[in-house]
Design a protein around this motif. Structure first.
Motif, PDB file in Angstrom:
ATOM      1  N   ALA A 172     121.372   5.033 119.361  1.00 43.06           N
ATOM      2  CA  ALA A 172     121.743   6.446 119.277  1.00 43.06           C
ATOM      3  C   ALA A 172     122.005   7.030 120.666  1.00 43.06           C
ATOM      4  CB  ALA A 172     120.635   7.235 118.568  1.00 43.06           C
ATOM      5  N   ALA A 173     121.166   6.684 121.638  1.00 40.59           N
ATOM      6  CA  ALA A 173     121.346   7.191 123.003  1.00 40.59           C
ATOM      7  C   ALA A 173     122.646   6.668 123.600  1.00 40.59           C
ATOM      8  CB  ALA A 173     120.153   6.797 123.873  1.00 40.59           C
ATOM      9  N   GLN A 174     122.923   5.400 123.390  1.00 42.89           N
ATOM     10  CA  GLN A 174     124.160   4.819 123.937  1.00 42.89           C
ATOM     11  C   GLN A 174     125.386   5.460 123.300  1.00 42.89           C
ATOM     12  OE1 GLN A 174     124.215   2.435 126.588  1.00 42.89           O
ATOM     13  NE2 GLN A 174     126.241   3.374 126.600  1.00 42.89           N
ATOM     14  N   ALA A 175     125.293   5.762 122.027  1.00 36.04           N
ATOM     15  CA  ALA A 175     126.414   6.424 121.347  1.00 36.04           C
ATOM     16  C   ALA A 175     126.676   7.800 121.952  1.00 36.04           C
ATOM     17  CB  ALA A 175     126.132   6.544 119.853  1.00 36.04           C
ATOM     18  N   ARG A 176     125.610   8.524 122.280  1.00 38.44           N
ATOM     19  CA  ARG A 176     125.775   9.842 122.907  1.00 38.44           C
ATOM     20  C   ARG A 176     126.387   9.708 124.299  1.00 38.44           C
ATOM     21  NH1 ARG A 176     123.222  14.293 120.248  1.00 38.44           N
ATOM     22  NH2 ARG A 176     124.345  15.436 121.871  1.00 38.44           N
ATOM     23  N   ILE A 177     125.929   8.716 125.052  1.00 38.57           N
ATOM     24  CA  ILE A 177     126.481   8.481 126.393  1.00 38.57           C
ATOM     25  C   ILE A 177     127.955   8.109 126.289  1.00 38.57           C
ATOM     26  CG2 ILE A 177     126.387   6.941 128.388  1.00 38.57           C
ATOM     27  CD1 ILE A 177     123.293   6.849 127.936  1.00 38.57           C
ATOM     28  N   ASP A 178     128.274   7.206 125.366  1.00 41.47           N
ATOM     29  CA  ASP A 178     129.662   6.779 125.173  1.00 41.47           C
ATOM     30  C   ASP A 178     130.563   7.940 124.742  1.00 41.47           C
ATOM     31  OD1 ASP A 178     128.863   4.241 125.861  1.00 41.47           O
ATOM     32  OD2 ASP A 178     128.877   3.475 123.788  1.00 41.47           O
ATOM     33  N   ALA A 179     129.978   8.927 124.068  1.00 41.47           N
ATOM     34  CA  ALA A 179     130.743  10.096 123.617  1.00 41.47           C
ATOM     35  C   ALA A 179     130.912  11.133 124.731  1.00 41.47           C
ATOM     36  CB  ALA A 179     130.061  10.729 122.410  1.00 41.47           C
ATOM     37  N   GLY A 180     130.334  10.841 125.915  1.00 40.10           N
ATOM     38  CA  GLY A 180     130.522  11.734 127.044  1.00 40.10           C
ATOM     39  C   GLY A 180     129.359  12.658 127.344  1.00 40.10           C
ATOM     40  N   ASP A 181     128.290  12.554 126.596  1.00 43.13           N
ATOM     41  CA  ASP A 181     127.117  13.405 126.857  1.00 43.13           C
ATOM     42  C   ASP A 181     126.496  13.003 128.194  1.00 43.13           C
ATOM     43  OD1 ASP A 181     124.676  14.835 126.767  1.00 43.13           O
ATOM     44  OD2 ASP A 181     124.709  14.771 124.571  1.00 43.13           O
TER      45      ASP A 181
END
Length: 102
Positions: free
Chosen positions: A48-57
């Motif tokens: 979940a954290a990596q997905a947020r980072i990948d989304a630009g967060d």
């Protein structure tokens, strides 16, 4: 997961043959079970954290979450191996002590 499977198989085989083995292994088995559950949860959090980072967060929370998960995997999760080794020693060392010793 492998350590939990290995411990479960050992417990099924040796606990049925000698109930003392089940009792002697119980605490270490529960530690392995707990570490496996936590590893699963950390994998979900990391995903979940990596997905947020990948989304630009850019919230540092997500980078810290990944770092903390890595700490768990590298420093805590390996304890499962020592619990498995202790489990497989069986009950002899415990049962050899006389009841009066307690």
């Amino acid at each position: 997961k492998k350590k939990l499977q290995d411990g479960t198989m050992w417990l099924m085989q040796n606990g049925m043959a000698n109930p003392d083995n089940a009792g002697a292994a119980s605490t270490d088995y529960l530690h392995i079970f707990g570490l496996t559950a936590l590893a699963y949860l950390w994998a979900q959090m990391a995903k979940a954290a990596q997905a947020r980072i990948d989304a630009g967060d850019t919230d540092p929370f997500y980078v810290t979450k990944l770092q903390t998960g890595r700490y768990f995997v590298e420093r805590i999760l390996p304890d499962a191996e020592s619990h498995l080794v202790k489990m497989k020693t069986g009950a002899d060392v415990l049962m050899d002590m006389p009841a009066e010793a307690f």
